[in-house]
Scaffold this active site. Structure first.
Site, short mmCIF file in Angstrom:
data_model
loop_
_atom_site.label_atom_id
_atom_site.label_comp_id
_atom_site.label_asym_id
_atom_site.label_seq_id
_atom_site.Cartn_x
_atom_site.Cartn_y
_atom_site.Cartn_z
N GLY A 24 0.90 -1.11 0.13
CA GLY A 24 0.03 0.12 0.00
C GLY A 24 0.82 1.27 0.06
O GLY A 24 1.39 1.77 0.91
N LEU A 25 1.22 1.70 -1.11
CA LEU A 25 2.06 2.81 -1.21
C LEU A 25 1.34 4.15 -1.36
O LEU A 25 1.71 5.22 -2.28
CB LEU A 25 3.03 2.71 -2.61
CG LEU A 25 4.07 1.53 -2.36
CD1 LEU A 25 5.04 1.26 -3.51
CD2 LEU A 25 4.86 1.95 -1.09
N ALA A 26 0.25 4.69 -0.71
CA ALA A 26 -0.22 5.83 -0.36
C ALA A 26 0.79 6.65 0.31
O ALA A 26 2.03 6.09 0.73
CB ALA A 26 -1.44 5.75 0.05
N VAL A 27 0.71 7.93 0.67
CA VAL A 27 1.76 8.60 1.18
C VAL A 27 2.31 8.15 2.63
O VAL A 27 3.27 7.91 2.79
CB VAL A 27 1.33 10.07 1.37
CG1 VAL A 27 2.42 11.04 1.88
CG2 VAL A 27 0.49 10.62 0.34
N MET A 28 1.19 7.73 3.43
CA MET A 28 1.85 7.05 4.53
C MET A 28 2.63 5.78 4.35
O MET A 28 3.69 5.72 5.05
CB MET A 28 0.51 6.72 5.37
CG MET A 28 -0.33 7.79 6.02
SD MET A 28 0.59 8.58 7.66
CE MET A 28 0.48 7.36 8.89
N LYS A 89 -6.71 1.24 3.21
CA LYS A 89 -8.02 1.83 3.66
C LYS A 89 -8.30 0.76 4.77
O LYS A 89 -8.60 -0.34 4.40
CB LYS A 89 -8.76 2.05 2.89
CG LYS A 89 -9.89 3.23 3.01
CD LYS A 89 -10.68 3.88 1.71
CE LYS A 89 -11.57 4.82 2.03
NZ LYS A 89 -12.74 4.51 2.79
N ALA A 90 -8.79 1.40 5.90
CA ALA A 90 -9.37 0.42 6.74
C ALA A 90 -10.80 -0.20 6.10
O ALA A 90 -11.35 0.34 5.42
CB ALA A 90 -9.54 1.19 8.21
N LYS A 196 -5.28 3.50 19.81
CA LYS A 196 -5.18 4.42 18.80
C LYS A 196 -6.58 5.16 18.52
O LYS A 196 -6.85 6.36 18.25
CB LYS A 196 -4.78 3.82 17.41
CG LYS A 196 -4.81 4.60 16.27
CD LYS A 196 -3.76 5.68 16.28
CE LYS A 196 -3.62 6.66 15.19
NZ LYS A 196 -4.62 7.23 14.43
N HIS A 199 -7.02 7.57 21.06
CA HIS A 199 -5.93 8.64 20.75
C HIS A 199 -6.71 9.78 19.68
O HIS A 199 -6.74 10.74 19.88
CB HIS A 199 -4.75 8.09 20.20
CG HIS A 199 -3.83 9.09 19.46
ND1 HIS A 199 -4.40 9.57 17.95
CD2 HIS A 199 -2.76 9.83 19.76
CE1 HIS A 199 -3.53 10.61 17.89
NE2 HIS A 199 -2.50 10.62 18.52
N ASN A 200 -7.62 9.07 18.71
CA ASN A 200 -8.07 9.64 17.88
C ASN A 200 -9.46 10.52 18.52
O ASN A 200 -9.51 11.80 18.29
CB ASN A 200 -8.51 9.02 16.74
CG ASN A 200 -7.39 8.62 15.72
OD1 ASN A 200 -6.43 8.78 15.96
ND2 ASN A 200 -7.80 8.44 14.55
N GLU A 203 -7.94 13.49 20.14
CA GLU A 203 -7.46 14.26 19.12
C GLU A 203 -8.66 15.00 18.72
O GLU A 203 -8.56 16.30 18.36
CB GLU A 203 -6.71 13.51 18.02
CG GLU A 203 -6.88 14.16 16.44
CD GLU A 203 -6.27 13.20 15.38
OE1 GLU A 203 -5.28 12.60 15.75
OE2 GLU A 203 -7.05 13.34 14.53
N ARG A 300 -18.59 18.38 14.79
CA ARG A 300 -18.19 18.21 13.27
C ARG A 300 -19.54 17.89 12.70
O ARG A 300 -19.83 18.26 11.74
CB ARG A 300 -17.36 17.23 13.50
CG ARG A 300 -15.87 17.35 13.83
CD ARG A 300 -14.94 16.37 13.22
NE ARG A 300 -13.62 16.32 13.75
CZ ARG A 300 -12.77 15.99 13.50
NH1 ARG A 300 -12.49 15.00 12.49
NH2 ARG A 300 -11.52 16.18 14.11
C1 6PG Z 1 -3.20 10.14 13.20
C2 6PG Z 1 -4.60 10.91 12.79
C3 6PG Z 1 -4.72 10.12 11.70
C4 6PG Z 1 -5.76 10.79 10.78
C5 6PG Z 1 -7.19 10.74 11.35
C6 6PG Z 1 -8.03 11.92 10.92
O1 6PG Z 1 -3.10 9.91 14.45
O2 6PG Z 1 -2.05 10.56 12.88
O3 6PG Z 1 -5.43 10.54 13.92
O4 6PG Z 1 -5.03 8.71 11.92
O5 6PG Z 1 -5.46 11.83 10.50
O6 6PG Z 1 -7.86 9.44 10.94
O7 6PG Z 1 -9.24 11.45 11.24
P1 6PG Z 1 -10.47 12.32 10.75
O8 6PG Z 1 -10.63 12.26 9.24
O9 6PG Z 1 -11.49 11.46 11.53
O10 6PG Z 1 -10.41 13.86 11.20
#
Ligand code: 6PG
Length: 486
Positions: A24-28, A89-90, A196, A199-200, A203, A300
């Protein structure tokens, strides 16, 4: 090796078998490959579209990269036990790649899913791959494109023995803070992707709180440049964090076409890919309050209903906005509101992790998890050190707010926090995450809430019974309430 696809033919620096493979060679994915390679590992790469593989390998001559045109050649190019990270992609694409890989792999090979997968999917995949004699790691990877290249925070879940095999690579490529790698074995099964997800969620909370501060400053008449200066200054103090830093930078950015601040030209409709909503669902299932994150997700959602909001703005009244009398004190007040609300958001996220960790028997170490969030990831922040300290000194901490450092912080900031929320309410400026956080704080610190009346109501209409303050706990009572007609 005939099927190995290398646009330059065999390279002098490429040995027979690679240490690591990435699909999977997308940017990440590309950035992770470069990161792994830069630490001395030879990496094989595969992408569904071969042209992407070709182009990527060609762009990096001299690096220990092996591009494969087929999955068979890719698998063949790896040393055993194979270590294959999937960066697609998940959801269904992860399952599709796993299905294609299974017949090509040998017992003991390791598949790593480095995407934002739902932890229950990870648990299912773990059981499935284990039943096939393979090993699986579900690893949350945070830090965006830059983190992937220079050092992300990595949250791997899976068997400890599999982690031990992956540890040298993960530790090498992760961010480092005070010399410590921002990766630990989180726990078995879906623990890594679960952490994770939290974490999000955090975030989302952090981002919304910053946006609420911005909306107050904007309403008070600060220019975009002045706001940038405020965030830049905050980034030098207690609020120092990546998200505060990029906010200052984003506000400074001028649109080349119009010469206006780019932020003011961006449509106010927020996107989301789902990890915040997953966090809410999980909190509801576990009866844990995460009202700050909840408010952030809902903010959001409401933002995305732009057409409805535009129509309603012409119909529904609000007060006249006048923050001029308090403009001089606003920066200090909002600073405290943001800091206190942030603490609440983390307290709630940690509470949810603690609850789920105990329920699942994952053995989550909250202090060490906070420590690996200090670098590489999106929520990296100075104050995470304090969370680590809090759990180190008391691993059984009931709620982060009760740790001596955070208790003092909340007691010190609560007045400004209240005044900020009050100003926002009086001026009709939406601050759902500031106020949800304050509501949580005030509820949590209330010795007596109004739930006595609620219990009376439940008993009134449904004979649900209640306990009494003057009788032993656990003894249930029922009152014969008067009959209500009509
Ligand atoms: C990270 C980010 C990454 C991504 C999010 C954005 O930790 O690097 O969280 O996983 O940017 O999935 O999520 P949304 O599109 O839901 O804002």
């Amino acid at each position: 090796m005939a099927a190995i696809h290398n646009v330059f033919g065999p390279r002098a620096n490429v040995t027979m078998k690679s240490d690591f493979g990435l699909i999977g060679l997308a940017v990440m994915g590309q950035n992770l490959v470069l990161n792994v390679e830069s630490h001395g590992f030879q990496v094989s790469v595969f992408n569904r579209t071969t042209a992407v593989t070709d182009e990527f390998v060609a762009r990096h001559p001299g690096k220990k990269l092996v591009g494969a045109a087929t999955l068979e050649a890719f698998v063949e190019s790896l040393a055993t036990p194979r270590k294959i990270q999937i960066m697609v992609k998940a959801g269904a694409p992860v399952d599709a790649v796993i299905e294609q890989l299974i017949p090509l792999l040998s017992p003991g090979d390791i598949v790593i899913d480095g995407g934002n997968s739902l932890y229950t999917d990870t648990e299912r995949r773990d059981a499935y791959l284990t039943s096939k004699g393979l090993r699986f790691i579900g690893a949350g990877v945070s830090g965006g494109e830059e983190g992937a290249r220079k050092g992300p925070s990595i949250m791997p879940g899976g068997p400890l023995s599999t982690w031990e095999v992956m540890k040298p690579i993960f530790e090498a490529i992760s961010a480092k803070v005070d010399g410590e790698p921002c990766v630990i074995h989180i726990g078995p099964g879906g623990a890594g992707h679960y952490v994770k997800m939290i974490h999000n969620g955090i975030e989302y909370g952090d981002m919304q709180l910053i946006c609420e501060a911005y909306s107050l400053f904007k309403a008070a008449g600060f220019t975009t440049q002045e706001m940038a200066a405020i965030f830049n200054q905050w980034n030098e103090g207690e609020l120092q964090s990546y998200l505060i830093q990029i906010t200052g930078k984003a506000l400074e950015q001028v649109d080349a076409e119009t010469g206006k601040p780019i932020v003011e030209l961006i449509l106010d409709k927020a996107g989301q890919k789902g990890t915040g909503q997953w966090t809410l669902l999980n909190a509801a299932e576990n009866a844990v309050v995460i009202s700050t994150i909840n408010a952030a997700v809902e903010a959001r959602v409401l933002s995305s209903q732009k057409k409805q909001r535009v129509a309603a703005s012409k119909e529904l009244k609000g007060p006249k906005v006048d923050l001029s009398p308090v403009k001089a004190q606003l920066v200090a007040k909002v600073h405290d509101a943001l800091y206190a609300s942030k603490v609440i958001s983390y307290a709630q996220g940690l509470d949810l992790m603690k609850t789920m960790g105990e329920k699942k028997g994952w053995g989550l170490d909250l202090g060490r998890i906070a420590a690996i969030w200090r670098g590489g990831c999106i929520i990296r922040a100075r104050f995470l050190n304090r969370i680590t300290d809090a759990y180190r000194s008391n691993p059984q901490l009931t709620n982060l707010m009760l740790d001596p450092f955070f208790k003092e912080l909340l007691n010190r900031t609560q007045q400004n926090w209240r005044e900020t929320v009050a100003l926002a309410v009086t001026n009709g400026i939406p601050v759902p995450a500031f106020s949800a956080s304050l509501g949580y704080y005030d509820s949590y610190r209330s010795e007596r809430l109004s739930a006595n009346l609620l219990q009376a109501q439940r008993d009134f209409f449904g004979a649900h019974t209640y306990e009494r303050i003057d009788k032993p706990e656990g003894t249930m009572f029922h009152t014969e309430w008067p009959e209500v007609i009509g």
